[in-house]
Design a protein around this motif. Structure first.
Motif, PDB file in Angstrom:
ATOM      1  N   GLY A 191     112.307  53.503  62.260  1.00  0.00           N
ATOM      2  CA  GLY A 191     110.669  52.852  63.122  1.00  0.00           C
ATOM      3  C   GLY A 191     110.976  51.764  64.295  1.00  0.00           C
ATOM      4  N   PHE A 224     108.026  60.021  67.053  1.00  0.00           N
ATOM      5  CA  PHE A 224     108.440  61.083  66.074  1.00  0.00           C
ATOM      6  C   PHE A 224     108.642  62.522  66.216  1.00  0.00           C
ATOM      7  CE2 PHE A 224     107.169  63.458  62.234  1.00  0.00           C
ATOM      8  CZ  PHE A 224     107.567  63.605  61.673  1.00  0.00           C
ATOM      9  N   PHE A 242     117.796  59.447  56.454  1.00  0.00           N
ATOM     10  CA  PHE A 242     116.111  58.907  56.323  1.00  0.00           C
ATOM     11  C   PHE A 242     116.552  57.691  56.237  1.00  0.00           C
ATOM     12  CE2 PHE A 242     111.286  58.239  55.438  1.00  0.00           C
ATOM     13  CZ  PHE A 242     110.945  59.092  56.207  1.00  0.00           C
ATOM     14  N   LEU A 245     109.979  55.598  58.935  1.00  0.00           N
ATOM     15  CA  LEU A 245     109.219  54.998  59.616  1.00  0.00           C
ATOM     16  C   LEU A 245     108.188  54.432  59.367  1.00  0.00           C
ATOM     17  CD1 LEU A 245     109.726  56.594  62.341  1.00  0.00           C
ATOM     18  CD2 LEU A 245     109.253  58.023  61.433  1.00  0.00           C
ATOM     19  N   ASP A 248     106.550  54.880  65.199  1.00  0.00           N
ATOM     20  CA  ASP A 248     107.810  54.960  65.934  1.00  0.00           C
ATOM     21  C   ASP A 248     107.711  54.421  67.057  1.00  0.00           C
ATOM     22  OD1 ASP A 248     105.010  55.774  67.351  1.00  0.00           O
ATOM     23  OD2 ASP A 248     105.981  57.676  66.622  1.00  0.00           O
ATOM     24  N   GLN A 254     103.439  56.144  61.175  1.00  0.00           N
ATOM     25  CA  GLN A 254     104.333  57.595  60.126  1.00  0.00           C
ATOM     26  C   GLN A 254     103.512  56.972  59.272  1.00  0.00           C
ATOM     27  OE1 GLN A 254     103.692  60.283  62.096  1.00  0.00           O
ATOM     28  NE2 GLN A 254     104.184  58.981  64.214  1.00  0.00           N
ATOM     29  N   ASN A 255     102.209  57.287  58.436  1.00  0.00           N
ATOM     30  CA  ASN A 255     102.125  56.817  57.559  1.00  0.00           C
ATOM     31  C   ASN A 255     101.472  57.635  56.210  1.00  0.00           C
ATOM     32  OD1 ASN A 255     100.239  56.557  58.127  1.00  0.00           O
ATOM     33  ND2 ASN A 255      99.336  54.943  57.816  1.00  0.00           N
ATOM     34  N   LYS A 258     103.844  62.559  55.150  1.00  0.00           N
ATOM     35  CA  LYS A 258     104.196  63.703  55.901  1.00  0.00           C
ATOM     36  C   LYS A 258     105.240  63.945  56.720  1.00  0.00           C
ATOM     37  CE  LYS A 258     100.570  67.039  54.684  1.00  0.00           C
ATOM     38  NZ  LYS A 258      99.612  66.877  55.710  1.00  0.00           N
ATOM     39  N   VAL A 259     105.850  63.030  56.229  1.00  0.00           N
ATOM     40  CA  VAL A 259     106.687  62.840  57.715  1.00  0.00           C
ATOM     41  C   VAL A 259     108.438  63.478  57.254  1.00  0.00           C
ATOM     42  CG1 VAL A 259     108.926  60.806  58.804  1.00  0.00           C
ATOM     43  CG2 VAL A 259     106.365  60.154  58.258  1.00  0.00           C
ATOM     44  N   ARG A 262     107.833  66.978  57.484  1.00  0.00           N
ATOM     45  CA  ARG A 262     108.463  67.267  59.038  1.00  0.00           C
ATOM     46  C   ARG A 262     109.525  67.870  59.189  1.00  0.00           C
ATOM     47  NH1 ARG A 262     103.422  65.259  62.770  1.00  0.00           N
ATOM     48  NH2 ARG A 262     104.655  67.073  64.462  1.00  0.00           N
ATOM     49  N   LEU A 263     109.912  66.477  59.230  1.00  0.00           N
ATOM     50  CA  LEU A 263     111.651  66.269  59.552  1.00  0.00           C
ATOM     51  C   LEU A 263     112.620  67.289  58.908  1.00  0.00           C
ATOM     52  CD1 LEU A 263     112.750  62.452  58.969  1.00  0.00           C
ATOM     53  CD2 LEU A 263     112.842  64.337  61.664  1.00  0.00           C
ATOM     54  N   ASN A 278     111.034  60.827  48.451  1.00  0.00           N
ATOM     55  CA  ASN A 278     110.895  62.271  49.200  1.00  0.00           C
ATOM     56  C   ASN A 278     111.935  62.831  48.197  1.00  0.00           C
ATOM     57  OD1 ASN A 278     108.938  61.677  51.241  1.00  0.00           O
ATOM     58  ND2 ASN A 278     109.975  60.758  51.899  1.00  0.00           N
TER      59      ASN A 278
END
Lengths: 633, 205
Positions: A191, A224, A242, A245, A248, A254-255, A258-259, A262-263, A278
């Protein structure tokens, strides 16, 4: 901004307790709270612990710390803990806003209820607490966690200790290169917050020795959405690392957890990280920080502090990467062989292969299918064989019927010869007479004309007899058609009458007025009738002089015709009435024993039935029914 | 006695019957036709001159039965059987019963005529024999009962004395009877008388 864990919430974290027990505990907890409120002091007051967050509570990866610590705390010391949580939101605000009022607020809140322990998660919270503790919580022990060890600066206070992770970025990057040796480029997702920029530096330093092996792409300056576009279009031999983040480059926090998904959804390259928050959501894996592990150690230390140990005396070395873990699904997705992983690696989320999971079912089904296939093949083979056998048997049968007809005719040959000699003899006589007449003068023309007419007539008659026999003896293919019962019987009578005459048997047939037709081969029907007739005539050999044979035909129902051949012979012994239709059963000295058997087979072939019975006043009756070709209206 | 002989054709096959008759008539024979044995028996020929052409295989009264029947009633018409090839059983039976001849069907003209002529010749012979026999019978019929008695004893070789003793009379009377018998029978020797007695069937008793 302080949230107190409601009692209900607390107890719901005790999965081992039953429902009834839960209810009692709830009541007890409420009573306890009331008691505390009234007395202000208690003999068995629970330990007050403040979990001080730096960012929003649900902000990964710190949310993982709080979640795990909370769970561990309640599991380790369920009744002794009165847990409070507060969040220092200033860390997310640009330009270091004043956190004094928040500190005052906390001080006021816990003035009369001194805290037994403060656990700070991440650097801003610990720094905040260090700044204000002398004034507000001079005696409260501080346990610092949730920040990388190199960010921590100890205050040197005896009431302070820490349980910190140590991130080895070089190891993390090396892991990528080990797992995917062809990797040339790694995109680093980070980020735009100051902390994340700090980490960019740290990663840069750590990866410096690998510069000639791999190029890094930094995402710090991207929103993002831009990052997503980037990872979707990475060149081949790329990987994504990763980092973190929080915010961004567009300033969007970006909390929401879902980061990474989605990535992962967007990326055309495998994604790695340094911690396991994750793991399972799209990370390939490798050596990572285990937040549950760190949390466990935090709670261990917390318990010791709450038990009275001096915080500073508890020294916990920084917690490094746990043993490598890999997500089997990602390994599969990116074609990474498990053999390339270091031996200590654990592969998780292994999805049983279809074979592994349903091995026995597959084997069973396959066996059944195989068995079925074998069975079907065998049956097909059997069917082919049966068809061939049936064809052969049909062929044999027709040959046999043919033979039967020949034998029948040959048995009657003298009668037939006689029958044929009548017209032939007449022709010869007429020809002789004509010769004599021609020698006279004048010849009797009228008589000669008569003679010629008679010769023609007799010739036709002889031809008819031969035609009948030839029709009956023909060997060529059967011809199925509608056969008139009247005609068939008349034809048979013509063949059989000379023989009957020779044996002194009178044959009778009353034509039925209506035309009854069956669907059959004319010759076959004739053969049935002829066999029955000959059988009847043979039965009359030793019978009374009044030898009679009667043919009858009648419609027995809408769809059937019954034909009967009655004789005045000796009859059939009752016990042989059905047996006589079997092959090679004969009562005659020179019979083949096939006549009636063939008759039965033919009748049954055309869907009919044949049987024999004894007549009331002597003699036997042979009857058969056949379906009518058209049921008479 | 000199009427033209008739050939009686008994056959149930009209066509064959007609053709046979046609052939024989064209060649100068006389024929009568019968469609069955029954018909023949119903209207038997009143003349003894001729022969019978009989089909061996007929429905109703068959050839052999007719032959039997005719033999019983003292028929002297020779029977020629017409038969299909191969009917050996029937043929043997017919021969035993005194059939004159056999002709296969179909028969050639020459064979037919030859056979018919032979049968007719035999018929003539039989008729002459029969005529002689009836002449003898009429001679014998002229004897008185007493002469007949003496005749039967004489042809059995009895002496006059024995006959006289047997009949209870004198040898002289027997001699007179004997003379009368010889005269009435128109014979000159005992041997001739014996021959007549034999033909008349007197010796078989």
């Amino acid at each position: 901004m302080v949230r107190r864990q409601p009692a209900m919430f607390r107890v719901s974290r005790m999965p081992l307790l039953g429902r009834a027990k839960l209810r009692i505990l709830v009541v007890l907890a409420v009573l306890a709270l009331l008691f505390v409120a009234v007395s202000g002091d208690a003999i068995a007051a629970p330990k007050r612990v403040l979990l001080l967050h730096s960012f929003a509570q649900d902000f990964p990866p710190w949310s993982e710390y709080s979640k795990n610590i909370r769970a561990e705390l309640f599991q380790t010391m369920p009744r002794d803990i009165d847990l409070f949580e507060a969040t220092l939101e200033t860390a997310r605000m640009p330009g270091n806003p004043d956190d004094g009022p928040f500190a005052e607020y906390l001080g006021a809140l816990f003035k009369d209820r001194p805290l037994d322990l403060v656990i700070t998660i991440a650097a801003p919270a610990s720094k905040f607490f260090q700044r204000h503790r002398q004034r507000l919580f001079p005696k409260t022990p501080l346990l610092v966690t949730g920040m990388e060890q190199r960010l921590y600066v100890t205050s040197g206070d005896a009431n302070e200790t820490s349980v910190l992770p140590a991130i080895d970025f070089q190891a993390a990057i090396k892991n990528i290169l080990q797992v995917l040796p062809t990797t040339e480029r790694i995109a680093i997702v980070l980020g735009a917050s100051p902390l994340e920029r700090y980490w960019k530096e740290q990663i840069g330093i750590a990866v410096e020795p690998l510069r000639d092996r791999v190029a890094l792409t930094w995402f710090n300056d991207l929103s993002f959405e831009e990052m997503l576009k980037q990872v979707a279009n990475l060149p081949p031999k790329s990987a994504v690392f990763f980092g973190a983040l929080a915010v961004d480059a567009a300033g969007v926090p970006q909390n929401d957890g879902k980061v990474l998904p989605r990535l992962r959804a967007a990326s055309n390259a495998p994604i790695f990280s340094f911690e396991d928050t994750n793991f399972g959501a799209g990370l390939v894996g490798g050596p990572m920080l285990s937040i549950p592990e760190i949390s466990r150690r935090v709670v261990d230390v917390a318990a010791r502090i709450l038990a009275g140990e001096t915080a500073a005396n508890i020294r916990t070395p920084a917690v490094g990467f746990a043993a490598p873990r890999f997500d089997w699904r990602e390994l599969q997705r990116w074609g990474i062989e498990e053999a390339i992983l270091s031996p200590a690696s654990a592969v998780e989320f292994r999805q049983p292969t279809f074979w592994g999971e349903h091995r026995w079912a597959i084997i069973t089904i396959a066996s059944v299918l195989l068995l079925q296939a074998v069975l079907i093949s065998a049956l097909l083979f059997e069917r082919v064989r049966r068809r061939r056998a049936e064809a052969a048997s049909r062929q044999r049968f027709f040959e046999m019927t043919q033979m039967n007809r020949s034998l029948t005719v040959s048995a009657m040959s003298s009668s037939i010869a006689h029958e044929l000699n009548q017209p032939l003899g007449a022709i010869l006589n007429n020809a002789g007479a004509a010769e004599v007449l021609l020698a006279k003068s004048p010849p009797d023309i009228d008589q000669l004309r008569e003679i010629l007419a008679d010769i023609r007539k007799d010739d036709a008659r002889a031809g008819e007899i031969i035609g009948h026999l030839r029709g009956f003896l023909r060997t060529n293919e059967r011809s199925l058609g509608e056969v008139s019962i009247n005609r068939a019987i008349a034809d048979v009578l013509q063949i059989v009458e000379p023989e009957a005459a020779k044996r002194g048997i009178a044959i009778n047939y009353d034509h039925v007025p209506q035309e009854l037709s069956v669907r059959a081969d004319h010759v076959h029907l004739q053969q049935v009738l002829l066999n029955l007739a000959l059988n009847g005539m043979d039965a009359m050999t030793d019978a009374t002089p009044n030898r009679r044979m009667v043919f009858q035909a009648s419609q027995v129902s809408d769809a059937k015709v019954e034909v009967a051949v009655l004789d005045s012979g000796t009859g059939i012994p009752e016990h042989r009435l059905t047996e006589i239709f079997d092959s090679f059963v004969t009562t005659k000295q020179h019979g083949t024993g096939l006549g009636l058997s063939i008759a039965r087979t033919i009748v049954e072939m055309y869907g009919g039935k044949i049987w024999a019975e004894n007549r009331q006043h002597g003699g036997a009756a042979f009857r058969f029914v056949l379906p009518l070709a058209r049921s008479a209206a | 006695m000199t009427a033209a002989p008739t050939i009686h054709i008994v056959d149930d096959d009209a066509s064959f019957r007609t053709s046979m008759s046609r052939l024989l008539r064209a060649s100068g024979y006389q024929t009568t036709l019968y469609e069955s044995g029954d018909a023949f028996l119903k209207q038997p020929p009143d003349d003894n001159a001729g022969c019978i052409l009989l089909d061996l295989q007929m429905s109703g009264v068959q050839g052999l039965e007719l032959q039997e029947h005719l033999a019983r009633i003292g028929n002297i018409l020779p029977i020629i059987f017409l038969t299909a090839h191969g009917d050996i059983r029937g043929s043997v039976q017919a021969i035993k019963a005194g059939a004159e001849d056999f002709l296969p069907k179909p028969v050639s003209r020459e064979a037919l005529f030859e056979c018919v002529d032979r049968a007719l010749a035999r018929n003539v012979e039989q008729r002459q024999q029969q005529d002689r026999l009836s002449a003898m019978r009429s001679l014998a019929a002229r004897l008185t009962p007493r002469e007949a008695e003496v005749f039967s004893l004489v042809v059995r070789g009895k002496l006059n004395k024995q006959i006289a003793h047997e009949l209870g009379t004198s040898v002289r009377t027997i001699k007179a009877h004997r003379q009368a018998v010889m005269e009435k029978l128109d014979v000159k020797s005992i041997a001739e008388a014996v021959s007549i007695a034999e033909r008349l069937g007197m010796l078989a008793e």
